[in-house]
Design a protein around this motif. Structure first.
Motif, PDB file in Angstrom:
ATOM      1  N   LEU A 176       0.840  -1.200   0.000  1.00 58.69           N
ATOM      2  CA  LEU A 176       0.000   0.000   0.000  1.00 58.69           C
ATOM      3  C   LEU A 176       0.874   1.247   0.000  1.00 58.69           C
ATOM      4  O   LEU A 176       0.648   2.190  -0.762  1.00 58.69           O
ATOM      5  N   GLY A 177       1.911   1.251   0.822  1.00 56.60           N
ATOM      6  CA  GLY A 177       2.833   2.382   0.868  1.00 56.60           C
ATOM      7  C   GLY A 177       3.577   2.583  -0.439  1.00 56.60           C
ATOM      8  O   GLY A 177       3.797   3.719  -0.873  1.00 56.60           O
ATOM      9  N   ALA A 178       3.956   1.495  -1.094  1.00 55.58           N
ATOM     10  CA  ALA A 178       4.669   1.597  -2.368  1.00 55.58           C
ATOM     11  C   ALA A 178       3.777   2.205  -3.452  1.00 55.58           C
ATOM     12  O   ALA A 178       4.222   3.058  -4.225  1.00 55.58           O
ATOM     13  N   ILE A 179       2.515   1.779  -3.505  1.00 59.37           N
ATOM     14  CA  ILE A 179       1.605   2.333  -4.511  1.00 59.37           C
ATOM     15  C   ILE A 179       1.315   3.795  -4.207  1.00 59.37           C
ATOM     16  O   ILE A 179       1.300   4.636  -5.109  1.00 59.37           O
ATOM     17  N   ALA A 233       4.154   5.836  -5.349  1.00 58.94           N
ATOM     18  CA  ALA A 233       4.133   5.999  -6.811  1.00 58.94           C
ATOM     19  C   ALA A 233       3.103   7.049  -7.218  1.00 58.94           C
ATOM     20  O   ALA A 233       3.347   7.847  -8.124  1.00 58.94           O
ATOM     21  N   ILE A 234       1.953   7.080  -6.535  1.00 51.38           N
ATOM     22  CA  ILE A 234       0.927   8.094  -6.820  1.00 51.38           C
ATOM     23  C   ILE A 234       1.475   9.487  -6.524  1.00 51.38           C
ATOM     24  O   ILE A 234       1.291  10.423  -7.311  1.00 51.38           O
ATOM     25  N   GLN A 235       2.167   9.635  -5.401  1.00 61.08           N
ATOM     26  CA  GLN A 235       2.720  10.939  -5.037  1.00 61.08           C
ATOM     27  C   GLN A 235       3.824  11.372  -5.998  1.00 61.08           C
ATOM     28  O   GLN A 235       3.937  12.556  -6.327  1.00 61.08           O
ATOM     29  N   THR A 236       4.632  10.423  -6.464  1.00 58.75           N
ATOM     30  CA  THR A 236       5.671  10.751  -7.440  1.00 58.75           C
ATOM     31  C   THR A 236       5.032  11.195  -8.750  1.00 58.75           C
ATOM     32  O   THR A 236       5.461  12.182  -9.370  1.00 58.75           O
ATOM     33  N   TYR A 237       4.001  10.488  -9.186  1.00 57.68           N
ATOM     34  CA  TYR A 237       3.254  10.875 -10.386  1.00 57.68           C
ATOM     35  C   TYR A 237       2.685  12.280 -10.206  1.00 57.68           C
ATOM     36  O   TYR A 237       2.780  13.118 -11.099  1.00 57.68           O
ATOM     37  N   TYR A 238       2.096  12.539  -9.035  1.00 56.29           N
ATOM     38  CA  TYR A 238       1.502  13.842  -8.718  1.00 56.29           C
ATOM     39  C   TYR A 238       2.548  14.953  -8.845  1.00 56.29           C
ATOM     40  O   TYR A 238       2.278  16.013  -9.417  1.00 56.29           O
ATOM     41  N   ALA A 239       3.741  14.699  -8.325  1.00 57.53           N
ATOM     42  CA  ALA A 239       4.811  15.696  -8.402  1.00 57.53           C
ATOM     43  C   ALA A 239       5.301  15.895  -9.839  1.00 57.53           C
ATOM     44  O   ALA A 239       5.563  17.022 -10.260  1.00 57.53           O
ATOM     45  N   PHE A 244      -3.333  14.223  -9.996  1.00 60.09           N
ATOM     46  CA  PHE A 244      -3.365  12.794  -9.702  1.00 60.09           C
ATOM     47  C   PHE A 244      -3.710  12.022 -10.971  1.00 60.09           C
ATOM     48  O   PHE A 244      -4.383  12.545 -11.860  1.00 60.09           O
ATOM     49  N   PRO A 245      -3.284  10.764 -11.061  1.00 57.64           N
ATOM     50  CA  PRO A 245      -3.627   9.982 -12.252  1.00 57.64           C
ATOM     51  C   PRO A 245      -5.132   9.728 -12.327  1.00 57.64           C
ATOM     52  O   PRO A 245      -5.778   9.476 -11.310  1.00 57.64           O
ATOM     53  N   ALA A 285       2.388   2.288 -16.844  1.00 62.72           N
ATOM     54  CA  ALA A 285       2.694   2.537 -18.262  1.00 62.72           C
ATOM     55  C   ALA A 285       4.181   2.831 -18.413  1.00 62.72           C
ATOM     56  O   ALA A 285       4.688   3.812 -17.867  1.00 62.72           O
ATOM     57  N   GLY A 286       4.879   1.978 -19.096  1.00 58.88           N
ATOM     58  CA  GLY A 286       6.311   2.165 -19.295  1.00 58.88           C
ATOM     59  C   GLY A 286       7.146   1.824 -18.077  1.00 58.88           C
ATOM     60  O   GLY A 286       8.351   1.973 -18.091  1.00 58.88           O
ATOM     61  N   GLY A 287       6.509   1.413 -16.996  1.00 56.76           N
ATOM     62  CA  GLY A 287       7.235   1.047 -15.786  1.00 56.76           C
ATOM     63  C   GLY A 287       7.906   2.208 -15.085  1.00 56.76           C
ATOM     64  O   GLY A 287       8.797   2.016 -14.269  1.00 56.76           O
ATOM     65  N   GLN A 288       7.478   3.428 -15.381  1.00 57.15           N
ATOM     66  CA  GLN A 288       8.146   4.590 -14.808  1.00 57.15           C
ATOM     67  C   GLN A 288       7.914   4.714 -13.299  1.00 57.15           C
ATOM     68  O   GLN A 288       8.817   5.062 -12.558  1.00 57.15           O
ATOM     69  N   TYR A 289       6.709   4.410 -12.830  1.00 58.60           N
ATOM     70  CA  TYR A 289       6.385   4.573 -11.413  1.00 58.60           C
ATOM     71  C   TYR A 289       6.262   3.227 -10.694  1.00 58.60           C
ATOM     72  O   TYR A 289       6.676   3.099  -9.552  1.00 58.60           O
ATOM     73  N   LEU A 290       5.682   2.241 -11.363  1.00 58.87           N
ATOM     74  CA  LEU A 290       5.561   0.881 -10.832  1.00 58.87           C
ATOM     75  C   LEU A 290       5.736  -0.099 -11.991  1.00 58.87           C
ATOM     76  O   LEU A 290       5.220   0.139 -13.089  1.00 58.87           O
TER      77      LEU A 290
END
Length: 139
Positions: A43-46, A49-55, A61-62, A70-75
């Motif tokens: 849960l923390g890892a996802i 990844a959401i917060q990194t995407y947000y930044a 937010f996605p 997509a492309g493995g950039q965040y997960l």
């Protein structure tokens, strides 16, 4: 020869079975807590990844969590939610408003409704309690 006394004969079968029972109960508790810890870590890892995407996306937010893989950039892939005793291991994701995504089916629940106050939040999609008595959706 002198007969062995009661104390020097060893353990009875009943005593050994009782010890094995206690050890197996303790092992099952440790196993369950380890699985819960893994789910909380996932849960923390996802969420990370959401917060990194947000930044990266200028405070947006996605709209779907598939954007994270997509492309493995965040997960690379979504890890499963392991809810021992309640649901089968699942990496399924329900998306929508907070009121509609949590249905106690296991997996993950993501609020992707931009008009909702909980937009961008992720929960474990389980309304049961963990070994500490906390409801999974409270994490």
């Amino acid at each position: 020869m002198r007969p062995l006394s009661r104390l020097s004969r060893g353990f009875t079968l009943l005593e050994l079975m009782f010890v094995v029972l206690i050890i197996s109960v303790l092992c099952s508790i440790v196993f369950r807590k380890a699985k819960e810890g893994g789910t909380q870590g996932n849960l923390g890892a996802i969420r990370s990844a959401i917060q990194t995407y947000y930044a990266d996306q200028a405070s947006t937010f996605p709209s779907s969590l598939s954007a994270l893989t997509a492309g493995g950039q965040y997960l690379g892939a979504f890890p499963p939610a392991v809810l021992v005793g309640y649901h089968q291991d699942s990496n399924s994701i329900r998306e929508g408003s907070a009121a509609s995504v949590i249905n106690d089916a296991g997996g993950w629940a993501y609020d992707n409704d931009s008009s909702d106050a909980d937009f961008g939040k992720l929960w474990v999609n389980c309304t049961h309690t963990d070994t500490k008595g906390s409801v999974w959706t409270a994490y």
